[in-house]
Design an enzyme around this catalytic site. Structure first.
Site, short mmCIF file in Angstrom:
data_model
loop_
_atom_site.label_atom_id
_atom_site.label_comp_id
_atom_site.label_asym_id
_atom_site.label_seq_id
_atom_site.Cartn_x
_atom_site.Cartn_y
_atom_site.Cartn_z
N LYS A 30 0.78 -1.22 0.01
CA LYS A 30 -0.06 0.03 0.01
C LYS A 30 0.99 1.17 0.11
CE LYS A 30 -3.44 -0.22 2.82
NZ LYS A 30 -3.95 -0.40 4.10
N GLN A 31 0.33 2.29 -0.81
CA GLN A 31 1.06 3.69 -0.61
C GLN A 31 0.12 4.69 -0.17
OE1 GLN A 31 3.98 4.55 -3.71
NE2 GLN A 31 3.97 6.41 -3.17
N GLY A 32 0.67 5.53 0.95
CA GLY A 32 -0.12 6.68 1.18
C GLY A 32 0.71 7.92 1.07
N ALA A 33 0.28 8.98 1.65
CA ALA A 33 0.96 10.20 1.20
C ALA A 33 2.09 10.35 2.02
CB ALA A 33 -0.15 11.45 1.92
N GLU A 34 2.50 9.45 3.23
CA GLU A 34 3.48 9.84 4.08
C GLU A 34 4.42 8.54 3.93
OE1 GLU A 34 4.47 12.35 6.16
OE2 GLU A 34 2.89 13.47 5.18
N ALA A 35 4.03 7.59 3.49
CA ALA A 35 4.94 6.20 3.64
C ALA A 35 4.35 4.98 2.54
CB ALA A 35 4.80 5.84 4.91
N ARG A 36 5.36 4.04 2.27
CA ARG A 36 4.98 3.08 1.58
C ARG A 36 5.13 1.81 2.49
NH1 ARG A 36 9.35 5.26 -1.37
NH2 ARG A 36 8.80 6.50 -3.23
N LYS A 50 7.00 -0.42 7.07
CA LYS A 50 6.50 1.10 6.55
C LYS A 50 7.73 1.87 6.45
CE LYS A 50 3.67 4.71 8.72
NZ LYS A 50 2.90 5.07 9.79
N ASP A 148 -5.13 9.82 14.37
CA ASP A 148 -6.02 9.50 13.16
C ASP A 148 -7.19 8.27 13.52
OD1 ASP A 148 -6.81 9.33 10.51
OD2 ASP A 148 -5.11 7.98 9.87
#
Length: 246
Positions: A30-36, A50, A148
């Site tokens: 998964k990839q987000g705005a802050e980390a892969r 992470k 969060d």
């Protein structure tokens, strides 16, 4: 044993761990705005890695400093949760140089978000909501702010074989990327407000779920509930005002 020998042993151990934790053996999950997020195996166990990737718009030194502090805060929150009896993924390794933390991965799980969407029994949802409230109340009683709180960041883990039922699951809190330690009622109120907004945007029964979460929260945080709830209402009022003004 002298210091030189201890340093040698430490360096050899780190080399061994790094070879085990080579991301070449992991796949992007998964990839987000802050980390892969990568998925792989650590000592025969499912594992998530992470990786907080560099932000090109920041000065490298500043980026390194911010990232290191966030990794440290995330790791500290997980350890503190463990000490408080709050279930989280096990922390396997923290690598500041590569900006990666390695965590336990639960193969047999469902997010609370998905569980709520497929559950039609009101009593089951009430029981689950109360347990979530207990969990967050315990979290805040230890001055841990998640940052969060959403139903996607709480997992239900099946304890044994058979159909998934509320009595055969454990609640696991995940994704501490925005976590920090804070004693103020204001920050705890903000945490609850973030959860309420997440519920409203995701679940049709958000109002009932949140009321039961607050009831569960109060059960384990009786002494501070009044102050925290008051701050929550202040934060909610500010949020509504911003929405109206635009």
């Amino acid at each position: 044993m002298d210091i030189r020998s201890m340093d040698l042993i430490y360096n050899l151990e780190m080399e061994r761990l790094n070879s085990i934790m080579d991301l070449k053996n992991f796949v992007l999950f998964k990839q987000g705005a802050e980390a892969r997020i990568y998925k792989g195996v650590y000592l025969g166990k499912p594992c998530l890695a992470k990786e907080r990737f560099p932000k090109k718009y920041r000065h490298p030194d500043l980026d390194h400093s911010i990232t290191t502090e966030r990794i440290r805060a995330e790791s500290r929150a997980i350890v503190r949760c463990k000490n408080a009896g709050i279930r989280t993924p096990m922390l396997y390794l923290v690598d500041y140089n590569r900006r990666i933390i390695f965590l336990e991965y639960f193969e047999n799980h469902i997010t609370v978000k998905d569980y709520i969407e497929q559950c039609s029994d009101e009593e089951t949802l009430k029981s689950l909501s109360l347990r979530i409230g207990n969990l967050i109340g315990k979290l805040h009683s230890k001055n841990i702010i998640h940052g969060d709180l959403t139903t996607s960041n709480i997992l239900l883990i099946k304890k044994g074989d058979g159909e998934l039922t509320i009595t055969k699951k454990d609640l696991v809190l995940i994704d501490f990327g925005l976590a920090h330690l804070e004693t103020s009622a204001e920050d705890k109120g903000v945490d609850l407000y973030v959860l309420e907004r997440a519920l409203i945007s995701t679940h049709s029964a958000a109002k009932e779920i949140f009321i039961n979460i607050l009831n569960g929260y109060k059960e384990v945080n009786k002494n501070n509930f009044k102050e925290i709830y008051s701050k929550f209402e202040e934060v909610r009022a500010r949020g509504r005002k911003r929405t109206m003004v635009g």
